[in-house]
Motif scaffolding. Sequence first.
Motif, PDB file in Angstrom:
ATOM      1  N   GLU A 274       1.267   9.286  -6.014  1.00  0.00           N
ATOM      2  CA  GLU A 274       1.658  10.682  -5.823  1.00  0.00           C
ATOM      3  C   GLU A 274       2.474  11.199  -6.995  1.00  0.00           C
ATOM      4  OE1 GLU A 274       3.462  13.677  -2.449  1.00  0.00           O
ATOM      5  OE2 GLU A 274       3.243  11.548  -1.991  1.00  0.00           O
ATOM      6  N   SER A 275       3.330  10.347  -7.551  1.00  0.00           N
ATOM      7  CA  SER A 275       4.137  10.789  -8.692  1.00  0.00           C
ATOM      8  C   SER A 275       3.282  11.016  -9.937  1.00  0.00           C
ATOM      9  CB  SER A 275       5.259   9.780  -8.983  1.00  0.00           C
ATOM     10  OG  SER A 275       4.739   8.602  -9.561  1.00  0.00           O
ATOM     11  N   LEU A 276       2.113  10.398  -9.999  1.00  0.00           N
ATOM     12  CA  LEU A 276       1.253  10.538 -11.176  1.00  0.00           C
ATOM     13  C   LEU A 276       0.121  11.533 -11.001  1.00  0.00           C
ATOM     14  CD1 LEU A 276       1.008   6.790 -12.251  1.00  0.00           C
ATOM     15  CD2 LEU A 276       2.341   8.596 -13.340  1.00  0.00           C
ATOM     16  N   ILE A 277      -0.440  11.644  -9.802  1.00  0.00           N
ATOM     17  CA  ILE A 277      -1.611  12.513  -9.626  1.00  0.00           C
ATOM     18  C   ILE A 277      -1.397  13.596  -8.573  1.00  0.00           C
ATOM     19  CG2 ILE A 277      -3.240  10.775 -10.449  1.00  0.00           C
ATOM     20  CD1 ILE A 277      -4.030  10.319  -7.491  1.00  0.00           C
ATOM     21  N   GLY A 278      -0.246  13.634  -7.948  1.00  0.00           N
ATOM     22  CA  GLY A 278       0.057  14.694  -6.998  1.00  0.00           C
ATOM     23  C   GLY A 278      -0.393  14.401  -5.577  1.00  0.00           C
TER      24      GLY A 278
ATOM     25  N   ILE B 140       0.829  -1.204   0.000  1.00  0.00           N
ATOM     26  CA  ILE B 140       0.000   0.000   0.000  1.00  0.00           C
ATOM     27  C   ILE B 140       0.866   1.258   0.000  1.00  0.00           C
ATOM     28  CG2 ILE B 140      -1.691   1.307   1.352  1.00  0.00           C
ATOM     29  CD1 ILE B 140      -2.845  -1.543   2.076  1.00  0.00           C
ATOM     30  N   GLU B 141       1.936   1.254   0.785  1.00  0.00           N
ATOM     31  CA  GLU B 141       2.840   2.409   0.796  1.00  0.00           C
ATOM     32  C   GLU B 141       3.420   2.663  -0.590  1.00  0.00           C
ATOM     33  OE1 GLU B 141       5.777   1.599   3.782  1.00  0.00           O
ATOM     34  OE2 GLU B 141       4.340   1.789   5.414  1.00  0.00           O
ATOM     35  N   GLU B 142       3.896   1.627  -1.249  1.00  0.00           N
ATOM     36  CA  GLU B 142       4.479   1.789  -2.579  1.00  0.00           C
ATOM     37  C   GLU B 142       3.431   2.228  -3.603  1.00  0.00           C
ATOM     38  OE1 GLU B 142       7.604   1.881  -3.425  1.00  0.00           O
ATOM     39  OE2 GLU B 142       8.359   1.244  -1.467  1.00  0.00           O
ATOM     40  N   THR B 143       2.220   1.710  -3.470  1.00  0.00           N
ATOM     41  CA  THR B 143       1.139   2.107  -4.376  1.00  0.00           C
ATOM     42  C   THR B 143       0.850   3.599  -4.230  1.00  0.00           C
ATOM     43  OG1 THR B 143       0.190  -0.121  -4.279  1.00  0.00           O
ATOM     44  CG2 THR B 143      -1.259   1.660  -5.034  1.00  0.00           C
ATOM     45  N   LEU B 144       0.805   4.077  -2.998  1.00  0.00           N
ATOM     46  CA  LEU B 144       0.531   5.495  -2.772  1.00  0.00           C
ATOM     47  C   LEU B 144       1.687   6.383  -3.215  1.00  0.00           C
ATOM     48  CD1 LEU B 144      -1.380   5.312   0.615  1.00  0.00           C
ATOM     49  CD2 LEU B 144      -2.318   5.699  -1.673  1.00  0.00           C
TER      50      LEU B 144
END
Length: 150
Positions: free
Chosen positions: A111-115, A103-107
């Motif tokens: 963040e890198s894609l949608i801010g 979950i941490e890596e997914t978030l």
Amino acid sequence: MEELSRRVVEATSLEPSIAKAAIGHVLRFLRDEVPDGHVGEFIDKMPGARQAVAAAQASSDGGVTQAIEGMTSFMGHGRADLNILVGKLANLGLTQAQSERLIEETLLRAESLIGAEGVARIKSLLPALAQRSGVTATNTEKPDEMRPGL
């Protein structure tokens, strides 16, 4: 999707095929639970994410999910949906620590894609996830105006 899969494999020591399946389940859960378009935007911007979600949707668990979904029609979604996700990750063999890193890596990828603002909306779901599966999250409180029903 490949970048996220690589990072999840490195962080969790999961087999790549298991990592991709787990990512698909998390993305599907978030897509279904987060009411705004930030998860959809994240999925759209990450090549291969739609296929991972479709694969997660197509996977069978012997009817357990359908039984739980039937019960949630009486009591509402949310916690039951979270139990389905945790169960699916456990069925894939993920430990609590691996689920947390996933979950941490997914978030981080989101963040890198949608801010940061988009991820803040997604993180609003994590307090319940943290309570159920031990996932820790920071800055997960939503302002009152963002909380449904308030």
